[in-house]
Design a protein around this motif. Structure first.
Motif, short mmCIF file in Angstrom:
data_model
loop_
_atom_site.label_atom_id
_atom_site.label_comp_id
_atom_site.label_asym_id
_atom_site.label_seq_id
_atom_site.Cartn_x
_atom_site.Cartn_y
_atom_site.Cartn_z
N LEU A 34 0.83 -1.21 0.00
CA LEU A 34 0.00 0.00 0.00
C LEU A 34 0.86 1.26 0.00
O LEU A 34 0.53 2.24 -0.68
N ALA A 35 1.96 1.22 0.76
CA ALA A 35 2.84 2.39 0.81
C ALA A 35 3.50 2.64 -0.55
O ALA A 35 3.58 3.77 -1.01
N VAL A 36 3.95 1.56 -1.19
CA VAL A 36 4.56 1.70 -2.52
C VAL A 36 3.54 2.23 -3.52
O VAL A 36 3.85 3.09 -4.35
N ALA A 37 2.30 1.74 -3.44
CA ALA A 37 1.25 2.23 -4.33
C ALA A 37 0.98 3.71 -4.11
O ALA A 37 0.76 4.46 -5.07
N SER A 38 1.00 4.15 -2.86
CA SER A 38 0.79 5.56 -2.54
C SER A 38 1.92 6.42 -3.09
O SER A 38 1.69 7.51 -3.62
N ILE A 39 3.16 5.92 -2.95
CA ILE A 39 4.31 6.66 -3.48
C ILE A 39 4.20 6.78 -4.99
O ILE A 39 4.44 7.85 -5.56
N ALA A 40 3.82 5.69 -5.64
CA ALA A 40 3.67 5.71 -7.10
C ALA A 40 2.57 6.67 -7.54
O ALA A 40 2.69 7.35 -8.57
N ALA A 41 1.50 6.74 -6.73
CA ALA A 41 0.38 7.63 -7.07
C ALA A 41 0.66 9.08 -6.69
O ALA A 41 -0.04 9.99 -7.15
N GLY A 42 1.66 9.29 -5.86
CA GLY A 42 2.01 10.65 -5.45
C GLY A 42 1.09 11.24 -4.41
O GLY A 42 1.05 12.46 -4.22
N SER A 43 0.32 10.40 -3.70
CA SER A 43 -0.58 10.90 -2.65
C SER A 43 -0.63 9.88 -1.52
O SER A 43 -0.50 8.67 -1.74
N ALA A 44 -0.83 10.39 -0.31
CA ALA A 44 -0.84 9.52 0.87
C ALA A 44 -2.06 8.61 0.86
O ALA A 44 -3.14 9.00 0.40
N SER A 45 -1.87 7.42 1.36
CA SER A 45 -2.98 6.47 1.49
C SER A 45 -3.97 6.96 2.54
O SER A 45 -3.61 7.65 3.48
N GLU A 46 -5.24 6.59 2.38
CA GLU A 46 -6.24 6.92 3.39
C GLU A 46 -5.92 6.23 4.71
O GLU A 46 -6.34 6.68 5.78
N ALA A 47 -5.19 5.14 4.64
CA ALA A 47 -4.80 4.39 5.84
C ALA A 47 -3.40 4.76 6.30
O ALA A 47 -2.74 3.97 6.98
N ASN A 48 -2.94 5.95 5.95
CA ASN A 48 -1.55 6.34 6.22
C ASN A 48 -1.18 6.25 7.70
O ASN A 48 -0.09 5.79 8.04
N THR A 49 -2.08 6.70 8.58
CA THR A 49 -1.79 6.66 10.02
C THR A 49 -1.57 5.23 10.49
O THR A 49 -0.66 4.95 11.28
N ILE A 50 -2.40 4.30 10.00
CA ILE A 50 -2.25 2.90 10.36
C ILE A 50 -0.94 2.35 9.80
O ILE A 50 -0.22 1.61 10.49
N LEU A 51 -0.63 2.69 8.55
CA LEU A 51 0.61 2.22 7.93
C LEU A 51 1.82 2.65 8.75
O LEU A 51 2.71 1.84 9.04
N VAL A 52 1.86 3.93 9.09
CA VAL A 52 3.01 4.46 9.83
C VAL A 52 3.11 3.80 11.20
O VAL A 52 4.19 3.37 11.62
N THR A 53 1.99 3.71 11.90
CA THR A 53 2.00 3.12 13.25
C THR A 53 2.46 1.67 13.23
O THR A 53 3.30 1.25 14.03
N ASP A 54 1.91 0.90 12.28
CA ASP A 54 2.28 -0.51 12.21
C ASP A 54 3.73 -0.71 11.78
O ASP A 54 4.46 -1.50 12.36
N LEU A 55 4.13 0.02 10.73
CA LEU A 55 5.50 -0.16 10.21
C LEU A 55 6.56 0.35 11.16
O LEU A 55 7.65 -0.22 11.25
N ALA A 56 6.25 1.42 11.90
CA ALA A 56 7.26 2.02 12.78
C ALA A 56 7.31 1.38 14.17
O ALA A 56 8.38 1.31 14.79
N PHE A 57 6.15 0.91 14.66
CA PHE A 57 6.10 0.44 16.05
C PHE A 57 5.61 -0.99 16.22
O PHE A 57 6.26 -1.80 16.88
N VAL A 58 4.44 -1.30 15.66
CA VAL A 58 3.81 -2.60 15.93
C VAL A 58 4.61 -3.75 15.33
O VAL A 58 4.92 -4.73 16.02
N ILE A 59 4.95 -3.65 14.06
CA ILE A 59 5.68 -4.74 13.40
C ILE A 59 7.06 -4.97 14.03
O ILE A 59 7.41 -6.12 14.32
N PRO A 60 7.85 -3.90 14.28
CA PRO A 60 9.12 -4.16 14.97
C PRO A 60 8.94 -4.81 16.34
O PRO A 60 9.73 -5.68 16.73
N ALA A 61 7.88 -4.42 17.08
CA ALA A 61 7.63 -5.04 18.38
C ALA A 61 7.26 -6.51 18.23
O ALA A 61 7.71 -7.36 19.01
#
Length: 197
Positions: free
Chosen positions: A99-126
């Protein structure tokens, strides 16, 4: 079990339950507070975020991994829990990364951006750290893995509840989504309650 073991077990269980539920509160508060849910509860979301993060930190700081014996670790479903945490991490990396790669390709943030950031930065590493530590039989892994399992079960049940609320207010729910997360919550709940008698 000895009285000492029973006491240590109760303390461990309370640590995992409190840490996991406060972790869930922090997770959902991040989504509401940073996700721009601007309603009369906005400052409540912000307060819940700060208090729950502090609560998780305090809960983990007060836990005593040194009191967790190798004998206790051997009686826990170590492999099942570790494989789940590592497996769900790999799945989330693939889905959220896509989803993040698709958003980068589209040039706009995903509607689920907050969830993406939270999961990728904190939840998944934990999840990854908990799975690795628990697999290696580290006492701190028991605490972190248990906490993340509780968070996962509560989160899955909240998703199921959300679909039931949608049905109750006349909005078409996604029964497939509710069924999937109910099944995951049930499976993870079984892992939580299994272990030493």
């Amino acid at each position: 079990l000895s009285m000492r073991w029973r006491s240590a077990g109760r303390t461990l269980v309370s640590t995992l339950l409190s840490g996991g539920t406060m972790g869930y509160t922090a997770y959902i508060s991040i989504i509401y507070a940073y996700g721009g849910v601007a309603n009369v509860l906005y400052f409540g979301y912000v307060a819940c975020l700060g208090l729950s993060v502090a609560g998780v930190a305090l809960s983990l700081a007060l836990s005593s991994p040194s009191t967790i014996s190798t004998e206790l670790i051997e009686k826990l479903p170590r492999r099942s829990v570790s494989l789940f945490l590592l497996g769900i991490s790999g799945l989330l990396i693939l889905v959220w990364g896509g989803l993040a790669v698709a958003s980068i390709a589209a040039g706009s943030a995903s509607e689920a951006n907050t969830i993406l950031v939270t999961d990728l930065a904190f939840v998944i590493p934990a999840f990854l750290l908990a799975g690795h530590w628990f697999w290696r039989k580290r006492p701190a892994g028991v605490v972190l893995a248990g906490t993340m399992l509780v968070l996962n079960v509560v989160l899955n049940l909240s998703i199921v509840s959300g679909q039931l609320v949608r049905f109750a207010v006349g909005i078409d729910p996604s029964w497939g989504l509710a069924g999937l997360f109910a099944t995951i919550a049930f499976g993870r709940g079984r892992l939580l309650i299994s272990g030493p008698p």
